[in-house]
Design an enzyme around this catalytic site. Structure first.
Site, PDB file in Angstrom:
ATOM      1  N   LYS A 125      30.449  36.032  48.838  1.00  0.00           N
ATOM      2  CA  LYS A 125      30.603  37.438  49.220  1.00  0.00           C
ATOM      3  C   LYS A 125      29.242  38.098  49.431  1.00  0.00           C
ATOM      4  CE  LYS A 125      35.079  38.081  46.961  1.00  0.00           C
ATOM      5  NZ  LYS A 125      35.823  38.718  45.857  1.00  0.00           N
ATOM      6  N   SER A 153      40.557  41.629  43.890  1.00  0.00           N
ATOM      7  CA  SER A 153      39.101  41.756  43.770  1.00  0.00           C
ATOM      8  C   SER A 153      38.551  42.959  44.513  1.00  0.00           C
ATOM      9  CB  SER A 153      38.416  40.481  44.277  1.00  0.00           C
ATOM     10  OG  SER A 153      38.659  40.296  45.661  1.00  0.00           O
TER      11      SER A 153
END
Length: 792
Positions: A700, A657
């Site tokens: 996040k 990611s």
């Protein structure tokens, strides 16, 4: 700030409007009647699996924890079972032919206890009847006849012996050692002095006669013993015949009752023979019985009759439909039953009355539910359950008998036919583990019932969700929920599902929110749960578990962990990771730095060199090489080496990611154009430069937001995410509010070009041109170096 690519605030969370509910509070609606909803696939599968009758169609229910699969399975099984057939009763009785192998008898529901009562009554009647028969005048007359015949024969033998001895001028004396012969003289015993005074020839003659007479005495005694033994046999046979005649009618009555039950008739026949053979048990006499009848004859007279008891193992007297058993501790003995032991004369002894049923006995003819994880933690349980389901036979064994430290007198009960539908409940990992490594698994568990972790956020499911809340509040005695509170819970459900278009099926997690929101409302003295109480419940839940997240933010704020949220740096960018601490996940920003220099090594992953990189992370960096070569090495090789690292990380880094994040830093280093440190990036990239979605997008974003808030929001900060992740947004209200006020920003991008423009404020063409120019210079330098080496 670059306005291109900004995510509209209305897309930052799945905002369900309270006014869309046609009610004010959940008190005004009906409770959901179904145990679960939104699981149509699972419902169809379990419906099929429960109704198909062929062997092997046992069920394995698969789903995430807290999705309600166990509750639904049990409720659905009971719904089907109530219309099923009530199975047979089972009992164990003494096996008169093979005492170590108790006999299993089956009866229609409720009849095993009737049979037990009839046998108990029979034993009482046998005792009364046999005692009465032995006390009768007829028996006494026959007994005297046996004794008289014996006495007559014995008397005749002794008279003949006396006459024989007398004819030879000898007498018989009884001594402590038995009978002795004595010579006579003038009708009296010869004294020792007289015997010594006789000539030797006369003494020898007397000694010879004495031996002959002793032989006759011995023979007479032997004949008396034979007659006595015959008398005992005749007497015993008289008693047996008396007992047989006295009890015949009692057994005949039971035979008529169970004329259609062949196995019961066999048992009654064996019992009748045993009663006749062991008539002494019913006389009340204790003489000489224990040696031949152990271990059944220890203790009082009631214990002596234990062989005639009936051990009812399964009683369906009160059953309605087929049985349903949910075994929470599926150890071997809990599933298959056990034979208990008791201490007797230094060893452990048992009998058929100490056989105890297991879950398979109790569910035979019905349904057994077991948690797969609990079952597999007992290896013998799994192996023996497979064998039982394959053979369709329930066999009870003492698996620890070989390891016993003391001697045991064991028994092997007769096996019972097994007809049970087993429903295992577990997670996908256990299902795939068994499917891959156990060759019998698919033969035995042919029906997979799969629960999904989410459902569509449709109007129908939202209505059912409201009904679920109503039912749960009634069941748990909670306050009713206002529609504003319910809207917040629905939005939270979408956040848990990770998709604005979905609702989570983790009802256990949602139920915690209901309970805690009701609690905070009660603390305020409210009668209805409002939106503020739901927010407080969620905040309190997070506060109880976010200590580590706060500590990390403190370390970033005081500079211990180096993360910049302002300014511009070349070859430096903020990447985002998700840390999982039990049931709590949070985002953490990481500084990623890149150094580029002349060389042919390509991209060096410092984490991999330090053995701190996982396979997926390595793959992401290899993709970067593919992208760079495809983009910038069409006419000449890349004359560059680069080192990439996550700064201040000391544990394994995995996942791809951050691959787009690393690519942006690499392009920044090659072009010499700085990256805005107030923007954090997440997203993977493919070799074509397309940005790909990632997981944990909400955590996040929030992780970086709270770090920025700790260090001070400037209005220039934000997070850049893949465009595919916009549908996964379910941000907290304070983050959404900051975005609305322009203090924080969320961008979505589709390509590397879009992302680099947001990060640098320069066009992608400008960045790529500078990269090309830098690579050309490096290539020229590399050629010169190569030429100089050749000249040398």
């Amino acid at each position: 700030m670059n306005e291109q690519g900004k995510v509209p605030t209305e897309l930052l969370r799945g905002a369900y409007r309270p006014e869309d509910f046609p009610f004010e509070t959940t008190e005004e609606i009906e409770a959901l009647t179904d145990v679960i909803f939104g699981q149509e696939r699972a419902a169809r599968a379990i419906e099929f699996g429960l109704k198909v009758k062929q062997p092997g169609y046992n069920l394995f229910i698969v789903g995430p924890s807290g999705s309600g699969k166990s509750t639904y399975a049990e409720a659905k099984v009971k719904e089907v079972a109530i219309h099923g057939t009530v199975p047979l009763d089972w009992c164990y009785v003494y096996n008169f032919d093979h005492p170590d192998h108790p006999m299993a008898l089956s009866f229609s529901a409720g009849q095993a206890n009737v049979f037990k009562q009839e046998i108990d009554h029979l034993v009482k009647e046998l005792e009364r009847t046999i005692r009465s028969a032995f006390a009768s005048e007829d028996f006494e007359k026959k007994r005297k006849e046996v004794h008289k015949a014996f006495n007559d024969q014995v008397e005749k033998i002794w008279k003949q012996l006396e006459q024989y001895v007398k004819d030879h001028n000898f007498g018989i004396e009884k001594t402590a050692q038995g009978m002795a012969t004595v010579p006579l003289r003038f009708g009296r015993p010869l004294s020792p002095e007289e015997f010594k005074a006789m000539p030797d020839s006369m003494r020898d003659e007397l000694n010879q006669k004495s031996k002959e007479i002793e032989a006759e005495v011995t023979e007479a005694a032997r004949r008396v013993q034979l007659i006595e033994r015959q008398m005992e046999e005749d007497y015993s046979e008289l008693k047996k015949e008396t007992a047989r005649t006295a009890t015949a009618e009692l057994f005949e009555q039971l035979r008529d009752t169970y004329a259609e039950h062949a196995k019961v008739l066999t048992y009654l026949e064996g019992m009748q023979k045993d009663v006749v053979e062991n008539y002494r048990l019913f006389q009340g006499s204790e003489k000489s019985e224990k040696a031949s009848l152990l271990p059944f004859l220890e203790g009082d007279s009631k214990e002596k009759l234990v062989r005639y008891k009936v051990n009812v193992l399964v009683d369906q007297t009160k059953a309605e439909g087929s049985p349903v058993v949910f075994e929470t501790n599926p150890s071997y003995y809990n599933l298959f039953g056990k034979v208990e032991y008791k201490s007797a004369f230094g060893s452990m002894a048992t009998d058929f009355t100490m056989i105890k049923p297991g879950a398979l006995h109790l569910s035979n003819g019905g349904y057994l539910l077991v948690q797969a994880a609990e079952l597999l933690s007992n290896p013998m349980s799994w192996l023996m359950l497979k064998r039982a389901l394959k053979t369709r036979e329930l066999r009870m064994e003492n698996i620890l008998e070989e390891r016993a430290l003391i001697s045991t007198a064991g028994i092997k009960p007769e096996s019972i036919p097994l007809d049970v539908k087993v429903i295992l409940i577990g997670n996908p990992y256990l299902y795939h583990l068994l499917a891959q490594w156990d060759e019998d698994f698919h033969k035995i568990f042919k029906v997979k019932v799969e629960f999904d972790h989410d459902m569509d956020r449709s109007p129908e499911h939202i209505r059912e969700f409201a009904g679920f809340v109503k039912r749960y509040t009634e069941k748990a005695s909670l306050l009713p929920f206002h529609r504003e509170a319910l809207a917040n819970i629905i939005n939270h459900s979408s956040r848990i599902a990770g998709d604005q278009r979905k609702l989570s099926t983790k009802f256990h997690t949602l139920a915690k929110v209901l309970v805690e929101a009701s609690f905070w409302a009660e603390q305020e003295g409210q009668t209805v749960v409002g939106a503020s109480h739901v927010r407080q419940a969620l905040e309190e839940q997070e506060y109880r578990t976010n200590r580590i997240a706060e500590k990390i933010r403190e370390m970033i704020a005081d500079g211990t962990l180096m993360v910049d949220t302002e300014g511009v740096e070349v070859g430096q960018i903020n990447g985002l990771a998700v840390l999982q601490m039990g049931d709590y996940a949070f985002g953490q920003p990481h500084r990623i730095t890149v150094q580029t220099y002349l060389g042919r090594k390509g991209i060096l992953n410092i984490e991999r060199e330090a053995s701190l990189s996982g396979n997926f992370h390595d793959k992401g960096l290899m993709i970067l090489s593919g992208y760079l070569n495809g983009k910038f090495a069409q006419t000449r090789p890349l004359p560059v080496s680069a080192s990439i690292t996550f700064e201040q990380t000391y544990s394994i880094i995995d996942g791809d990611s951050a691959s787009s994040t690393e690519l942006y830093a690499l392009l920044s280093s090659l072009s010499g154009v700085g990256i805005r440190q107030g923007i954090a990036v997440t997203g993977s990239v493919n070799q074509k430069g397309q940005i790909q979605p990632i997981g944990g997008v909400n955590e996040k974003i929030e992780g970086f937001f709270y770090v920025c808030a700790e260090k001070g929001l400037t209005g220039q900060q934000g997070v850049m995410i893949p465009h595919q992740n916009v549908k996964n947004l379910g941000l907290k209200e304070d983050v959404v509010q900051a975005v609305q006020e322009g203090r924080f920003h969320i961008w979505s991008v589709k390509t590397v070009e879009e992302g680099i423009e947001i990060l640098t404020g320069e066009s992608a063409d400008t960045i790529f041109k500078r990269v090309e120019e830098r690579l050309d210079r490096m290539y020229d330098s590399m050629k010169k170096l190569d030429s100089s080496k050749e000249e040398k």
